[in-house]
Design a protein around this motif. Structure first.
Motif, PDB file in Angstrom:
ATOM      1  N   UNK A   1       0.808  -1.228   0.000  1.00  0.00           N
ATOM      2  CA  UNK A   1       0.000   0.000   0.000  1.00  0.00           C
ATOM      3  C   UNK A   1       0.841   1.278   0.000  1.00  0.00           C
ATOM      4  N   UNK A   2       2.174   1.124  -0.007  1.00  0.00           N
ATOM      5  CA  UNK A   2       3.043   2.305   0.128  1.00  0.00           C
ATOM      6  C   UNK A   2       3.318   2.987  -1.203  1.00  0.00           C
ATOM      7  N   UNK A   3       3.748   4.248  -1.085  1.00  0.00           N
ATOM      8  CA  UNK A   3       4.040   5.076  -2.249  1.00  0.00           C
ATOM      9  C   UNK A   3       5.061   6.130  -1.847  1.00  0.00           C
ATOM     10  N   UNK A   4       5.996   6.433  -2.767  1.00  0.00           N
ATOM     11  CA  UNK A   4       7.005   7.466  -2.512  1.00  0.00           C
ATOM     12  C   UNK A   4       6.791   8.616  -3.498  1.00  0.00           C
ATOM     13  N   UNK A   5       6.509   9.780  -2.958  1.00  0.00           N
ATOM     14  CA  UNK A   5       6.215  10.957  -3.790  1.00  0.00           C
ATOM     15  C   UNK A   5       7.514  11.682  -4.137  1.00  0.00           C
TER      16      UNK A   5
ATOM     17  N   UNK B   1      -3.948   0.386  -3.114  1.00  0.00           N
ATOM     18  CA  UNK B   1      -2.553   0.622  -3.456  1.00  0.00           C
ATOM     19  C   UNK B   1      -2.245   2.112  -3.349  1.00  0.00           C
ATOM     20  N   UNK B   2      -0.985   2.444  -3.012  1.00  0.00           N
ATOM     21  CA  UNK B   2      -0.507   3.843  -2.950  1.00  0.00           C
ATOM     22  C   UNK B   2      -1.305   4.689  -1.963  1.00  0.00           C
ATOM     23  N   UNK B   3      -1.802   4.070  -0.921  1.00  0.00           N
ATOM     24  CA  UNK B   3      -2.601   4.823   0.061  1.00  0.00           C
ATOM     25  C   UNK B   3      -1.786   5.234   1.282  1.00  0.00           C
ATOM     26  N   UNK B   4      -0.567   4.723   1.419  1.00  0.00           N
ATOM     27  CA  UNK B   4       0.311   5.099   2.532  1.00  0.00           C
ATOM     28  C   UNK B   4       1.559   5.772   1.960  1.00  0.00           C
TER      29      UNK B   4
ATOM     30  N   UNK C   1       7.670   6.716   9.127  1.00  0.00           N
ATOM     31  CA  UNK C   1       6.674   7.790   9.202  1.00  0.00           C
ATOM     32  C   UNK C   1       5.905   7.836   7.888  1.00  0.00           C
ATOM     33  N   UNK C   2       4.578   7.675   7.955  1.00  0.00           N
ATOM     34  CA  UNK C   2       3.760   7.647   6.741  1.00  0.00           C
ATOM     35  C   UNK C   2       2.542   8.548   6.898  1.00  0.00           C
ATOM     36  N   UNK C   3       1.864   8.760   5.788  1.00  0.00           N
ATOM     37  CA  UNK C   3       0.600   9.499   5.787  1.00  0.00           C
ATOM     38  C   UNK C   3      -0.442   8.672   5.040  1.00  0.00           C
ATOM     39  N   UNK C   4      -1.536   8.312   5.734  1.00  0.00           N
ATOM     40  CA  UNK C   4      -2.651   7.644   5.067  1.00  0.00           C
ATOM     41  C   UNK C   4      -3.454   8.704   4.330  1.00  0.00           C
ATOM     42  N   UNK C   5      -3.629   8.515   3.028  1.00  0.00           N
ATOM     43  CA  UNK C   5      -4.276   9.554   2.218  1.00  0.00           C
ATOM     44  C   UNK C   5      -5.782   9.623   2.402  1.00  0.00           C
ATOM     45  N   UNK C   6      -6.371   8.614   3.048  1.00  0.00           N
ATOM     46  CA  UNK C   6      -7.816   8.650   3.326  1.00  0.00           C
ATOM     47  C   UNK C   6      -8.067   8.237   4.771  1.00  0.00           C
TER      48      UNK C   6
END
Length: 548
Positions: free
Chosen positions: A33-37, A108-111, A77-82
């Protein structure tokens, strides 16, 4: 569907006015579920993008660290987008925290990873055993991308890392008894330096800086630099065969504890011989150039070389000698240095031992010590000394300086004599049609304005390397090929052999900007001579007159 209804125990609370969850998960769950911006995405919806691209080499290093049993005791350290579903079990009113079950996002890509991308993705290539290990996480909920970026900046800028000085100091405790040779040497070196710094009345007592205490001119030594000197000297051992084998040094005992005591006694005695030769200069620290990081590293290299020299000459083993006996052997070869120091003052120290700081500074200091000993022991020639000595030859340096100057004159003369012959001697001809490069012309014109009273033609203000641009222009190359086509030694077949101009331009900086440590190497003399002779032959310029 496989991502749905994954629940884990968690703490829910508020931090900095933001909702957060603290929990333990696994790489297997988070990687899905992770994503790197990262910044190279250039996605407007992700602005401001703040992450760096994941570094493949670093990932490989982290994966290896994990496989060797390593783990990370710090939070991802993560951010849940919803918004997340949380089932509360109980609450603690005193700290406004709730305890319960958190349902991880099922998309997917929600953290979005704010900090720890390499730690997480270091697990990606590993097997099931590692993918199911625990990872600690602090997750915010629905943070704005700008707030994410601010958190990233705070963590990576405001938060200070542990100083290297402290880490090196701690190595003596943390790595003591390590089976890895490099760690074993580092641990002994760290503990040895700490002991030397605490030996009341001894040469290094109170001279090594401690974490949190400001250094002074006399307390100016650092553990990382001196550790580096001990490693390079091999006095307390050397790591061999890709860190698989430990080779004991001349100050080693049967155990690391005995090595510590033996090295302590020898180094205290050795540095006392140096200090006693001129206590005033030793006590001056930085100002005396005798008790500094650079000088002590140089003396460690010298001690190691002298011991090796004595062992080879007498077919002996230094490890079989008691510390005092070893010092007596060393002192014989130290006498020329001690004699010089006894008569030295601050001016003389500055003239001989003032060395520009850099990775090669300790070696230069060491070779300068060898210079004092070699006249009395002419077969004392440690590895690299003769090459260094040759590079210092005043006669060779003067000749190289002269040749570089004449190379510059030859190039300038041939270039502009030829351009004037082809395009005409008017500025509109040889300058505008021959040079044609606006940057070169503008730069030369500006330099001529800085010397309004010289009255020199513009070509006198063209930099050496700028001639290369003029020469290699498509229209000009046929005019200059016969003069300047000089292949590198052993190379043939290139369309334009002008690499020599770049090398000569680099070497021109040595006489133009001289320092104690900026000197020609042995190969430089050979290269300058090669180019010089080629140009003389091709151009037939005689500096006692003009073009033949």
């Amino acid at each position: 569907p496989a991502l749905s209804n994954i629940k884990i125990p968690a703490i829910k609370g508020k931090l900095g006015g933001h909702q957060y969850y603290s929990f333990v998960s696994t790489p297997r769950q988070l990687l899905k579920i992770s994503f790197v911006n990262h910044r190279s995405l250039n996605d407007p919806e992700g602005a401001p993008a703040y992450q760096r691209l994941i570094n493949k080499t670093r990932l490989s290093q982290i994966s290896k660290f994990i496989q060797n049993g390593g783990f990370f005791p710090t939070n991802l350290l993560v951010n849940f987008t919803s918004k997340c579903r949380f089932e509360q079990i109980t609450r603690n009113p005193s700290c406004d925290n709730a305890y319960g079950y958190l349902y991880l996002p099922s998309q997917y890509c929600s953290a979005w990873i704010i900090d720890g991308q390499h730690r997480l993705y270091g697990y990606a290539s590993l097997n099931d055993h590692h993918l199911d290990q625990n990872i600690m996480v602090v997750a915010f909920e629905e943070l704005d991308p700008t707030e994410e970026a601010n958190l990233f900046v705070t963590i990576n800028h405001e938060q200070k890392s542990v100083p290297k000085n402290l880490l090196d100091d701690l190595e003596g405790d943390l790595k003591w008894g390590s089976k890895k040779p490099s760690e074993r040497i580092g641990a002994v070196a760290s503990r040895l330096l700490s002991v030397l710094n605490e030996d009341l009345g001894e040469p290094l007592y109170g001279r090594i800086t401690q974490q949190g205490i400001t250094s002074t001119d006399s307390t100016c030594l650092t553990i990382p630099e001196l550790k580096n000197g001990l490693r390079k000297s091999g006095l307390i051992g050397t790591s061999m065969r890709n860190n698989k084998e430990y080779l004991p040094g001349p100050l080693c005992g049967e155990t690391d504890a005995l090595t510590l005591e033996r090295a302590r006694e020898v180094l205290n005695g050795f540095f006392d011989l140096i200090r006693s030769a001129n206590p005033e200069i030793w006590d001056a620290g930085r100002g005396g150039l005798l008790c500094t990081n650079i000088s002590l590293q140089g003396y460690m290299l010298f001690l190691s070389s002298v011991i090796s020299y004595w062992e080879n000459k007498t077919n002996s083993n230094a490890r079989e000698l008691e510390p005092l006996d070893l010092l007596l052997k060393v002192n014989t070869y130290l006498d020329p240095i001690r004699g010089w120091l006894a008569k030295a003052n601050f001016r003389k120290m500055n003239e001989r031992f003032k060395i520009q700081y850099g990775s090669g500074a300790p070696s230069t200091y060491f070779y300068k010590l060898c210079q004092l000993v070699n006249p009395e022991y002419d077969d004392f020639c440690p590895t690299g000394y003769l090459e260094w000595l040759e590079s210092q030859s005043a006669e060779k340096i003067a000749e190289a300086d002269k040749q570089i100057k004449e190379i510059s004159i030859i190039v300038n003369r041939i270039v502009f004599d030829t351009l004037k012959e082809v395009y005409g001697e008017e500025v509109s001809g040889y300058w505008h049609e021959g040079v044609k490069d606006k940057t070169i012309m503008s730069s030369a014109y500006q330099k001529s304005l800085d010397e309004p009273n010289r009255g020199l033609a513009l070509e006198n203000y063209v930099e050496f390397i700028e001639h290369k641009k003029i020469i290699e222009r498509k229209e000009n190359w046929p005019l200059f090929k016969e003069y300047f086509d000089i292949p590198e030694l052993g190379e043939k077949g290139k369309t334009k052999n002008l690499k020599w101009m770049e090398k000569i331009n680099e070497l021109r900086r040595i006489p133009a900007h001289p320092t104690e440590s900026r000197n020609y190497r042995k190969d430089d003399f050979e290269y300058i001579e090669y180019v010089y002779q080629k140009l003389i032959t091709k151009t037939s310029i005689d500096f006692r007159g003009s073009t033949a």
